[in-house]
Design an enzyme around this catalytic site. Structure first.
Site, PDB file in Angstrom:
ATOM      1  N   ALA A  71     -69.678  38.659  13.790  1.00 45.88           N
ATOM      2  CA  ALA A  71     -70.183  39.891  14.401  1.00 45.88           C
ATOM      3  C   ALA A  71     -71.141  39.692  15.569  1.00 45.88           C
ATOM      4  CB  ALA A  71     -70.879  40.732  13.330  1.00 45.88           C
ATOM      5  N   ALA A  72     -71.846  38.563  15.632  1.00 44.86           N
ATOM      6  CA  ALA A  72     -72.862  38.389  16.677  1.00 44.86           C
ATOM      7  C   ALA A  72     -72.222  38.459  18.073  1.00 44.86           C
ATOM      8  CB  ALA A  72     -73.574  37.047  16.482  1.00 44.86           C
ATOM      9  N   PRO A  73     -72.932  39.066  19.036  1.00 45.59           N
ATOM     10  CA  PRO A  73     -74.316  39.573  19.000  1.00 45.59           C
ATOM     11  C   PRO A  73     -74.458  41.031  18.577  1.00 45.59           C
ATOM     12  CG  PRO A  73     -73.520  39.625  21.244  1.00 45.59           C
ATOM     13  CD  PRO A  73     -72.391  39.044  20.416  1.00 45.59           C
ATOM     14  N   GLY A  74     -73.393  41.642  18.100  1.00 47.51           N
ATOM     15  CA  GLY A  74     -73.513  42.975  17.523  1.00 47.51           C
ATOM     16  C   GLY A  74     -72.904  44.106  18.318  1.00 47.51           C
ATOM     17  N   LYS A 118     -69.771  44.877  18.755  1.00 48.23           N
ATOM     18  CA  LYS A 118     -68.663  45.512  18.021  1.00 48.23           C
ATOM     19  C   LYS A 118     -69.189  46.285  16.811  1.00 48.23           C
ATOM     20  CE  LYS A 118     -66.770  41.542  17.389  1.00 48.23           C
ATOM     21  NZ  LYS A 118     -67.836  40.761  18.070  1.00 48.23           N
ATOM     22  N   ASP A 144     -71.954  36.809  10.242  1.00 48.12           N
ATOM     23  CA  ASP A 144     -71.874  35.698  11.193  1.00 48.12           C
ATOM     24  C   ASP A 144     -72.338  34.431  10.496  1.00 48.12           C
ATOM     25  OD1 ASP A 144     -71.338  35.649  14.361  1.00 48.12           O
ATOM     26  OD2 ASP A 144     -72.663  34.008  13.822  1.00 48.12           O
ATOM     27  N   ASP A 147     -70.031  32.137   5.900  1.00 40.59           N
ATOM     28  CA  ASP A 147     -68.832  31.530   6.469  1.00 40.59           C
ATOM     29  C   ASP A 147     -67.628  32.400   6.118  1.00 40.59           C
ATOM     30  OD1 ASP A 147     -66.619  29.962   7.109  1.00 40.59           O
ATOM     31  OD2 ASP A 147     -67.528  28.099   6.400  1.00 40.59           O
ATOM     32  N   CYS A 166     -61.268  36.206  22.639  1.00 44.74           N
ATOM     33  CA  CYS A 166     -61.492  36.223  24.088  1.00 44.74           C
ATOM     34  C   CYS A 166     -60.845  34.980  24.699  1.00 44.74           C
ATOM     35  CB  CYS A 166     -62.968  36.328  24.431  1.00 44.74           C
ATOM     36  SG  CYS A 166     -64.010  35.034  23.729  1.00 44.74           S
TER      37      CYS A 166
END
Length: 435
Positions: free
Chosen positions: A256-259, A261, A278, A304, A377
């Protein structure tokens, strides 16, 4: 590095040494170096280091023309100072004498004063012979990418040169409007009142996306601190839109980082029960900061994704999962040019294996008839379409769902860098059949 203000050129050279010789990333090094710099020098260090990473092969070729004996050991820092000096002379509007003198003086600051004369001589020789040197170098300087990546892109994309050209451009700034507060049209009007020019010219974009013609500090964005907008690439904004979370549903935002989404999911479904996961606790700091700024709540966990039993009770299942999988990041090179030199060809197979493990582990935690959005990405098929085809072949209870990008339909979607002005992203949406 000592905790005191020092030369911006010396800091830039030290950062480049960490990138090139120790595999550290700019996104880690620059924040760590900020306490040693005056606030006004931080943008300069960012410009120099990011710029060097974009055009590194050209600068290295120039140094080869100017330095007969490679600079090794302690003198590697001098090599990096030369990179700083050459980048300034070629790409920045800094007076020549200042560009040279600042780098030459930096040799003393990094305790390599014995290389002062060499540094001065190399940079001044370049100025004298610039036309001849560049004529030699630019015969061979083309892609500014490592050979392994050039070869991979050639095998897949007929327009591989265009992709690499796009990677070498400065990225635009995109923002996501929080529609809980106002419409994108109204926010564009607020920006217009500040004489900030915006655009959103492509139909294949989320409605929340606005591109700023010129980048702007976030503290200049209207009501940024109150959560009216978030900086996020336009193609990244499809993640939460495709997930289509609903209030009351159990949602997992894996990796999820950096948040960005996580917060987008909650903007669209404020009453959804979201776990933001994360593997690195340090990266979750940003997730919590973004949630707080936007006034949103999620269950933030460090864990994890390949081993859900370690961070999730056995009976917990999800209605929807967003997996923005660890990847080569070859779609965001223009934002993180150091990726070109930090990644190696062998990394790809390791990443593909990790992605497959995460997919398999999380699939078991998805409810029947639940959906999983797989995103990267990356622009490499091995991490994207090939990964998904292999997964649905191995899992009869998985089927691809057609996605709608504002009227453009696809069962798998690969965005390339610069397409619609956005970064390179891949999306696939899977449904778990009730068997």
């Amino acid at each position: 590095m000592k905790h005191k203000k020092t030369s911006s050129r010396a800091i830039a050279a030290q950062i480049m040494l960490q990138v090139l010789d120790h595999g550290k990333s700019l996104s880690t090094l620059i924040p760590a170096a900020q306490q040693q710099l005056d606030a006004k020098d931080i943008p300069l260090v960012q410009e120099i280091t990011f710029g060097i990473c974009r055009v590194l092969p050209r600068l290295e070729a120039i140094i080869q023309q100017l330095v007969t004996k490679p600079l090794k050991g302690k003198s590697r820092l001098v090599h990096c100072l030369l990179l700083v000096g050459l980048y300034q002379l070629l790409y920045m509007r800094i007076p020549v004498h200042a560009a040279v003198d600042e780098v030459v003086n930096a040799t003393k600051l990094v305790k390599l004063d014995s290389f002062r004369a060499l540094t001065n001589g190399v940079l001044r020789r370049f100025l004298r012979e610039q036309q001849t040197i560049l004529a030699k170098v630019d015969k061979h300087w083309q892609t500014l990418h490592p050979e392994w990546l050039v070869n991979m892109l050639k095998q897949v994309y007929p327009n591989w040169r265009e992709i690499m050209d796009a990677n070498n451009q400065r990225p635009p700034m995109w923002i996501r409007v929080n529609t809980q507060h106002c419409t994108p049209q109204d926010y564009s009007a607020l920006l217009g009142d500040l004489a900030v020019k915006t655009t959103n010219s492509s139909a294949c974009l989320p409605s929340s996306a606005i591109q700023l013609v010129n980048p702007l500090s976030v503290d200049k964005l209207p009501y940024f601190s109150r959560g009216w907008a978030t900086v996020q690439d336009c193609h990244a904004q499809w993640s939460a839109t495709l997930l289509a979370a609903k209030n009351g549903e159990m949602i997992l935002d894996a990796c999820a980082a950096p948040g960005g989404k996580t917060t987008h999911i909650l903007e669209q479904a404020p009453q959804a029960k979201v776990i933001a996961l994360d593997i690195e606790e340090s990266r979750l700091v940003r997730v919590r900061e973004n949630l707080a700024r936007l006034g949103l709540t999620a269950d933030v966990r460090c864990g994890d994704a390949t081993t859900p039993t370690k961070w999730l009770a056995d009976d917990v299942m999800f209605d929807r999962i967003l997996l923005d999988a660890p990847c080569s990041a070859t779609g965001v090179i223009r934002r993180h040019p150091d990726i070109k030199w930090l990644r190696q060809a062998g990394d790809i197979s390791e990443l593909v294996e990790l992605q497959a493990k995460i997919l398999s582990a999380l699939w078991h935690r998805l409810k029947p008839n639940g959906t999983l959005v797989y995103a990267t990405c990356s622009i490499l098929p091995a991490e994207n379409s090939e990964q998904i085809i292999q997964f649905i072949t191995a899992n009869p209870d998985a089927e691809l769902i057609e996605m709608d990008f504002n009227g453009e339909k696809a069962i798998m979607k690969q965005f390339l860098p610069q397409q619609n002005g956005g970064d390179g992203f891949f999306y696939a949406k899977l449904r778990k059949l009730d068997k």
